[in-house]
Scaffold this active site. Structure first.
Site, PDB file in Angstrom:
ATOM      1  N   TYR A 128      -4.169   5.249   2.649  1.00 35.81           N
ATOM      2  CA  TYR A 128      -2.981   6.116   2.624  1.00 35.81           C
ATOM      3  C   TYR A 128      -2.481   6.314   1.201  1.00 35.81           C
ATOM      4  O   TYR A 128      -2.145   5.347   0.505  1.00 35.81           O
ATOM      5  CB  TYR A 128      -1.890   5.485   3.488  1.00 35.81           C
ATOM      6  N   ASN A 203      -6.138  -0.010  -2.156  1.00 33.50           N
ATOM      7  CA  ASN A 203      -4.803   0.564  -1.929  1.00 33.50           C
ATOM      8  C   ASN A 203      -3.982  -0.403  -1.073  1.00 33.50           C
ATOM      9  O   ASN A 203      -3.501  -0.048  -0.013  1.00 33.50           O
ATOM     10  CB  ASN A 203      -4.952   1.915  -1.215  1.00 33.50           C
ATOM     11  N   SER A 239      -4.277   0.003   2.333  1.00 32.34           N
ATOM     12  CA  SER A 239      -5.522  -0.425   2.961  1.00 32.34           C
ATOM     13  C   SER A 239      -6.576  -0.617   1.885  1.00 32.34           C
ATOM     14  O   SER A 239      -6.356  -0.282   0.721  1.00 32.34           O
ATOM     15  CB  SER A 239      -6.021   0.647   3.960  1.00 32.34           C
ATOM     16  N   SER A 277      -2.048  -2.918   6.848  1.00 30.76           N
ATOM     17  CA  SER A 277      -3.213  -2.640   6.017  1.00 30.76           C
ATOM     18  C   SER A 277      -4.453  -2.428   6.870  1.00 30.76           C
ATOM     19  O   SER A 277      -4.733  -3.189   7.789  1.00 30.76           O
ATOM     20  CB  SER A 277      -3.447  -3.804   5.044  1.00 30.76           C
ATOM     21  N   GLY A 278      -5.194  -1.377   6.558  1.00 34.38           N
ATOM     22  CA  GLY A 278      -6.482  -1.135   7.192  1.00 34.38           C
ATOM     23  C   GLY A 278      -7.582  -1.644   6.289  1.00 34.38           C
ATOM     24  O   GLY A 278      -7.940  -0.973   5.324  1.00 34.38           O
TER      25      GLY A 278
END
Length: 353
Positions: A128, A203, A239, A277-278
């Site tokens: 993101y 990120n 993420s 978070s991914g």
């Protein structure tokens, strides 16, 4: 911009490949397209493409596997990768709101390459960038994705741009400017040398958790030294996508095991897999060539499980260094709503050696 080793830091014990990049794995290439403009709406975004094989070998599938450390993110095509253990075609990485666009363009490009193609599930991951990028403006176009595909095809086995480029353009890492980073390691097993290459789109993370080879960087270069992003929610969001490539002969289950080791490198840098978070990791091996349209049995090679540990160790080192190369290459950026994210200061970092 300097990379981590240019600043006098060395992570781990395994040697790097010639470029210290994912493209040290023969046949792997990376392309970026970056979109930066201030009007009519602010764009700080882009797309990155990773080719597992050269275009002339696209009908040779790779064994691959993935691991979701924390699943607050998207990676299209991941269910089939998990089911079949096979990876074919380019991998895309972009921002959260434009995964669908990148996926559709990759499908169209595949149809153009193979007129008989009637089924395609490309891999596209995201992080993101909405803190610096006006993400709801949907800046990326099909032409931008095509440009990244062309860039990857035009630079086989080449150096990889890092920092504020491609999908990493608007990303924030440990509340410093983040983005794209890459690294590689060489491992000797018996009489053979194998390469493990990593690319990250970083990120994620809070400043206070940031570590460099065990050093407490985030508390040494805190918010009093370098301003934090103005939105405290950034620290708990974001993420990381990790792509690992290797020429070691690994089967699908071994690639999945390798993908899990990205968690170790992420943790060493200070990632904890926060709720927002991914953290999604993918690993593939170029060693075995699985013919896409074959209907006959074929032979494959595989390393025994007992010799995998050095590859796991090297992967963890390369992930940690990739994150740090992203941080070192990234430059201070002002974007959406006048928000600014500062780059990590190299001079302050070198004081910690």
């Amino acid at each position: 911009m300097p990379r981590l080793r240019d600043l006098g830091f060395t992570i781990g014990t395994s040697p790097t490949g010639a470029l210290n990049a994912i493209t040290d794995v023969a046949g792997v290439s990376v392309g970026h397209h970056t979109v930066v403009r201030d009007g009519p709406r602010v764009a700080r975004t882009g797309v990155t493409i990773v080719n597992p094989r050269p275009s002339e070998q696209r009908f040779d599938l790779c064994y691959g596997g993935m691991h979701s450390f924390n699943g607050n993110g998207e990676m299209t095509g991941s269910h089939w990768l998990d089911e079949s253990g096979l990876l074919g075609g380019p991998i895309g990485i972009t921002n959260t709101h434009q995964v669908g666009l990148v996926r559709d363009v990759l499908v169209a490009a595949e149809v153009e390459r193979d007129a008989t193609s009637s089924w395609c599930l490309p891999i596209v991951g995201e992080t993101y960038d909405g803190f610096l990028n006006d993400i709801d403006a949907f800046h990326l176009t099909a032409g931008d994705v095509r440009a990244a595909i062309d860039d990857a095809d035009a630079h086989p086995d080449g150096a990889v741009a890092e920092g504020n480029v491609g999908g990493g353009t608007g990303m924030v890492c440990h509340e410093f400017k983040g983005g794209i980073g890459t690294s590689s390691r060489l491992v000797i097993i018996g009489d053979a040398s194998y390469t493990i290459g990593v690319l990250v789109q970083a990120n994620y993370g809070a400043r206070e958790h940031l570590r460099l080879d065990g050093r407490h960087v985030g508390t040494s270069i805190d918010g009093n030294s370098v301003p934090l992003p103005t939105d405290p929610a950034v620290a708990g969001a974001g993420s990381i996508i990790v792509i690992m490539a290797t020429d070691a002969p690994l089967l699908a289950d071994q690639c999945k095991r390798l993908a899990r080791r990205a968690t170790v490198g992420l943790a060493r840098a200070g990632g904890t897999g926060g709720n927002g978070s991914g953290d999604i990791f993918l690993a593939f091996s170029t060693a075995n060539r699985v013919q896409m349209h074959s209907s006959a049995p074929f032979d494959v090679t595989s390393l025994p499980a007992g010799v995998m540990t050095p590859i796991f160790n090297a992967a963890a080192e390369a992930v940690e260094e990739s994150i740090w190369n992203a941080l070192c290459a990234a430059e201070t950026m002002t974007g959406h709503l006048g928000r600014t994210v500062h780059a990590i200061p190299h001079d302050r970092l070198t004081e910690l050696r």
